[in-house]
Design a protein around this motif. Structure first.
Motif, PDB file in Angstrom:
ATOM      1  N   SER A   7      30.424  25.477  42.656  1.00  0.00           N
ATOM      2  CA  SER A   7      31.584  25.668  43.530  1.00  0.00           C
ATOM      3  C   SER A   7      31.627  27.121  43.973  1.00  0.00           C
ATOM      4  CB  SER A   7      32.887  25.308  42.805  1.00  0.00           C
ATOM      5  OG  SER A   7      32.870  23.956  42.398  1.00  0.00           O
ATOM      6  N   ASN A   8      31.741  27.347  45.259  1.00  0.00           N
ATOM      7  CA  ASN A   8      31.873  28.686  45.834  1.00  0.00           C
ATOM      8  C   ASN A   8      33.291  28.864  46.361  1.00  0.00           C
ATOM      9  OD1 ASN A   8      29.087  29.397  45.448  1.00  0.00           O
ATOM     10  ND2 ASN A   8      28.605  28.041  47.156  1.00  0.00           N
ATOM     11  N   ILE A   9      33.971  29.903  45.901  1.00  0.00           N
ATOM     12  CA  ILE A   9      35.370  30.154  46.278  1.00  0.00           C
ATOM     13  C   ILE A   9      35.452  31.452  47.055  1.00  0.00           C
ATOM     14  CG2 ILE A   9      37.704  30.610  45.441  1.00  0.00           C
ATOM     15  CD1 ILE A   9      35.288  28.639  43.295  1.00  0.00           C
ATOM     16  N   ASN A  10      36.007  31.385  48.250  1.00  0.00           N
ATOM     17  CA  ASN A  10      36.204  32.574  49.088  1.00  0.00           C
ATOM     18  C   ASN A  10      37.628  33.074  48.890  1.00  0.00           C
ATOM     19  OD1 ASN A  10      36.050  34.591  50.980  1.00  0.00           O
ATOM     20  ND2 ASN A  10      36.133  33.232  52.759  1.00  0.00           N
ATOM     21  N   GLY A  37      30.600  33.976  38.522  1.00  0.00           N
ATOM     22  CA  GLY A  37      29.913  35.167  38.986  1.00  0.00           C
ATOM     23  C   GLY A  37      30.399  35.592  40.354  1.00  0.00           C
ATOM     24  N   LEU A  38      30.078  36.841  40.727  1.00  0.00           N
ATOM     25  CA  LEU A  38      30.404  37.363  42.043  1.00  0.00           C
ATOM     26  C   LEU A  38      29.282  36.999  43.001  1.00  0.00           C
ATOM     27  CD1 LEU A  38      31.757  40.913  41.074  1.00  0.00           C
ATOM     28  CD2 LEU A  38      33.077  38.884  41.697  1.00  0.00           C
ATOM     29  N   GLY A  39      29.642  36.328  44.096  1.00  0.00           N
ATOM     30  CA  GLY A  39      28.650  35.851  45.047  1.00  0.00           C
ATOM     31  C   GLY A  39      28.425  34.361  44.893  1.00  0.00           C
ATOM     32  N   ARG A  40      27.712  33.805  45.854  1.00  0.00           N
ATOM     33  CA  ARG A  40      27.438  32.367  45.815  1.00  0.00           C
ATOM     34  C   ARG A  40      26.541  32.001  44.632  1.00  0.00           C
ATOM     35  NH1 ARG A  40      28.996  29.664  50.265  1.00  0.00           N
ATOM     36  NH2 ARG A  40      29.683  30.921  52.054  1.00  0.00           N
ATOM     37  N   VAL A  41      26.714  30.752  44.202  1.00  0.00           N
ATOM     38  CA  VAL A  41      25.949  30.281  43.048  1.00  0.00           C
ATOM     39  C   VAL A  41      24.473  30.194  43.432  1.00  0.00           C
ATOM     40  CG1 VAL A  41      25.659  28.414  41.387  1.00  0.00           C
ATOM     41  CG2 VAL A  41      27.945  28.983  42.240  1.00  0.00           C
ATOM     42  N   PRO A  42      23.610  30.854  42.692  1.00  0.00           N
ATOM     43  CA  PRO A  42      22.166  30.794  42.990  1.00  0.00           C
ATOM     44  C   PRO A  42      21.539  29.502  42.461  1.00  0.00           C
ATOM     45  CG  PRO A  42      22.556  32.230  41.127  1.00  0.00           C
ATOM     46  CD  PRO A  42      23.916  31.778  41.590  1.00  0.00           C
ATOM     47  N   LYS A  79      21.890  29.638  36.818  1.00  0.00           N
ATOM     48  CA  LYS A  79      22.918  30.506  36.261  1.00  0.00           C
ATOM     49  C   LYS A  79      23.894  30.969  37.352  1.00  0.00           C
ATOM     50  CE  LYS A  79      21.235  30.099  32.191  1.00  0.00           C
ATOM     51  NZ  LYS A  79      21.979  29.362  31.126  1.00  0.00           N
ATOM     52  N   CYS A  80      24.493  32.182  37.150  1.00  0.00           N
ATOM     53  CA  CYS A  80      25.446  32.741  38.104  1.00  0.00           C
ATOM     54  C   CYS A  80      24.998  34.131  38.521  1.00  0.00           C
ATOM     55  CB  CYS A  80      26.843  32.823  37.491  1.00  0.00           C
ATOM     56  SG  CYS A  80      27.625  31.222  37.217  1.00  0.00           S
ATOM     57  N   ALA A  81      25.272  34.476  39.777  1.00  0.00           N
ATOM     58  CA  ALA A  81      24.927  35.806  40.271  1.00  0.00           C
ATOM     59  C   ALA A  81      25.999  36.789  39.827  1.00  0.00           C
ATOM     60  CB  ALA A  81      24.816  35.785  41.805  1.00  0.00           C
ATOM     61  N   ASP A  82      25.558  37.910  39.255  1.00  0.00           N
ATOM     62  CA  ASP A  82      26.476  38.964  38.808  1.00  0.00           C
ATOM     63  C   ASP A  82      27.588  38.345  37.956  1.00  0.00           C
ATOM     64  OD1 ASP A  82      27.677  41.369  38.408  1.00  0.00           O
ATOM     65  OD2 ASP A  82      28.345  41.652  40.502  1.00  0.00           O
ATOM     66  N   THR A  83      27.218  37.801  36.810  1.00  0.00           N
ATOM     67  CA  THR A  83      28.136  37.060  35.949  1.00  0.00           C
ATOM     68  C   THR A  83      29.295  37.939  35.497  1.00  0.00           C
ATOM     69  OG1 THR A  83      26.302  35.697  35.151  1.00  0.00           O
ATOM     70  CG2 THR A  83      28.324  35.713  33.843  1.00  0.00           C
ATOM     71  N   ILE A  84      30.516  37.390  35.609  1.00  0.00           N
ATOM     72  CA  ILE A  84      31.710  38.088  35.133  1.00  0.00           C
ATOM     73  C   ILE A  84      32.341  37.360  33.950  1.00  0.00           C
ATOM     74  CG2 ILE A  84      32.224  39.136  37.368  1.00  0.00           C
ATOM     75  CD1 ILE A  84      34.258  36.935  37.852  1.00  0.00           C
ATOM     76  N   LEU A  85      31.977  36.080  33.756  1.00  0.00           N
ATOM     77  CA  LEU A  85      32.481  35.324  32.599  1.00  0.00           C
ATOM     78  C   LEU A  85      31.559  34.133  32.374  1.00  0.00           C
ATOM     79  CD1 LEU A  85      36.106  34.555  31.600  1.00  0.00           C
ATOM     80  CD2 LEU A  85      34.462  32.681  31.637  1.00  0.00           C
ATOM     81  N   SER A  86      31.265  33.876  31.104  1.00  0.00           N
ATOM     82  CA  SER A  86      30.442  32.716  30.755  1.00  0.00           C
ATOM     83  C   SER A  86      30.961  32.086  29.471  1.00  0.00           C
ATOM     84  CB  SER A  86      28.967  33.112  30.599  1.00  0.00           C
ATOM     85  OG  SER A  86      28.821  34.047  29.543  1.00  0.00           O
ATOM     86  N   THR A  93      32.526  24.782  49.034  1.00  0.00           N
ATOM     87  CA  THR A  93      33.160  26.076  49.297  1.00  0.00           C
ATOM     88  C   THR A  93      34.660  25.861  49.475  1.00  0.00           C
ATOM     89  OG1 THR A  93      31.174  26.906  50.366  1.00  0.00           O
ATOM     90  CG2 THR A  93      33.225  28.091  50.791  1.00  0.00           C
ATOM     91  N   ILE A  94      35.453  26.685  48.777  1.00  0.00           N
ATOM     92  CA  ILE A  94      36.912  26.569  48.807  1.00  0.00           C
ATOM     93  C   ILE A  94      37.500  27.909  49.210  1.00  0.00           C
ATOM     94  CG2 ILE A  94      38.981  26.012  47.467  1.00  0.00           C
ATOM     95  CD1 ILE A  94      37.162  24.388  45.598  1.00  0.00           C
ATOM     96  N   LYS A  95      38.522  27.886  50.032  1.00  0.00           N
ATOM     97  CA  LYS A  95      39.205  29.108  50.455  1.00  0.00           C
ATOM     98  C   LYS A  95      40.516  29.248  49.678  1.00  0.00           C
ATOM     99  CE  LYS A  95      41.273  31.384  54.481  1.00  0.00           C
ATOM    100  NZ  LYS A  95      41.570  31.274  55.933  1.00  0.00           N
ATOM    101  N   VAL A  96      40.709  30.407  49.063  1.00  0.00           N
ATOM    102  CA  VAL A  96      41.916  30.689  48.276  1.00  0.00           C
ATOM    103  C   VAL A  96      42.520  31.992  48.783  1.00  0.00           C
ATOM    104  CG1 VAL A  96      42.843  31.201  45.989  1.00  0.00           C
ATOM    105  CG2 VAL A  96      41.065  29.457  46.256  1.00  0.00           C
ATOM    106  N   THR A  97      43.847  32.009  48.976  1.00  0.00           N
ATOM    107  CA  THR A  97      44.561  33.209  49.415  1.00  0.00           C
ATOM    108  C   THR A  97      45.396  33.749  48.264  1.00  0.00           C
ATOM    109  OG1 THR A  97      44.656  32.392  51.684  1.00  0.00           O
ATOM    110  CG2 THR A  97      46.190  34.158  51.089  1.00  0.00           C
ATOM    111  N   GLY A  98      45.210  35.022  47.942  1.00  0.00           N
ATOM    112  CA  GLY A  98      45.985  35.670  46.893  1.00  0.00           C
ATOM    113  C   GLY A  98      46.772  36.836  47.448  1.00  0.00           C
ATOM    114  N   TYR A  99      47.770  37.293  46.677  1.00  0.00           N
ATOM    115  CA  TYR A  99      48.632  38.406  47.085  1.00  0.00           C
ATOM    116  C   TYR A  99      48.448  39.575  46.114  1.00  0.00           C
ATOM    117  CZ  TYR A  99      50.741  34.914  50.075  1.00  0.00           C
ATOM    118  OH  TYR A  99      50.929  33.936  51.024  1.00  0.00           O
TER     119      TYR A  99
END
Length: 237
Positions: A127-130, A57-62, A65-72, A27-33
């Protein structure tokens, strides 16, 4: 003949399988503006494994595959993209499959999952990114100039500080007067006064010596007259 194995032989591998599944995730924490592009990191060793398939995907990796895939992507080719705001601006062929969100907004905050399908049993890299979105910190030149001219508040002046201030002013005033007194014109005056004083002292010493020389012969002459007076008085026989 039926061979029965102890039940614990089937129960023990289960925790180890769960550990193997969880080891490859992080799990990685990223701050955006808000209003700026933000990149969610994800990479694998492409030199050892080659170009692999992956998904975001949106959400933690199940578990698969990916949950609620946004790009593959499959072997370097993007097969699905939910929005044009999701871009792969890194070097995918070298194993950098980081996802860039263009013009990120507050609604983009949340947890994103990246799965890289590495061949083998339970080898997938997860990898899970917050993502945390914050307001953009904009500091204009006018604000910078205003901040530069703002003075910090001073604490109330105590009697000790007043005395120290008065003493400092007196010392500075004395130093200024002394420097003014040591000007070129004043130095000339001081030198003239000093020479005049020395000359006056020399004159007084000279006059004193002259007077002493004049008084000494008179004293000698007086003593001689007295002695002659005693010589002329007849002695009684």
């Amino acid at each position: 003949m039926v061979i029965q194995y102890p039940a614990h032989m089937f129960v023990l591998p289960i925790p180890f399988l769960l550990i193997l599944i969880q080891v490859s995730s992080c799990t990685i924490k990223v701050t955006g503006y808000i209003g700026q592009d933000v990149t969610l990191p994800c990479a694998y060793d492409a030199q050892s494994n080659g170009v692999l398939s992956f998904c975001w995907g949106l959400g933690r990796v199940p578990r698969s595959k990916c949950a609620d895939t946004i790009l593959s992507s499959e072997y370097g080719e993007v097969t699905y993209r939910e929005s044009s705001r999701y871009q792969l601006l890194s070097q995918v062929e070298q194993g950098n499959v980081s996802l860039t969100i263009l013009n990120a907004q507050r609604s983009d905050a949340g947890i994103y999952g990246c799965r890289v399908e590495i061949p083998g049993l339970f080898n997938d890299q997860k990898s899970n990114i917050n993502l945390i979105m914050e307001e953009e910190r904009v500091i204009s030149h006018e604000m910078e100039a205003t901040d530069a001219t703002v003075t910090t508040p001073q604490s109330p002046t105590s009697p000790i500080n007043l005395v120290n201030d008065e003493h400092s002013k007196y010392v500075r005033s004395s130093q200024g007067n002394f420097k003014a007194f040591l000007g070129e014109e004043n130095i000339g005056r001081i030198a003239a006064i000093f020479l005049f004083t020395i000359i006056l002292i020399l004159i007084l010493i000279f006059r004193r010596n002259v007077l002493m020389r004049r008084t000494k012969p008179l004293q000698l002459h007086t003593c001689t007259v007295v002695e002659n007076m005693y010589d002329t008085i007849p002695m009684a026989k």
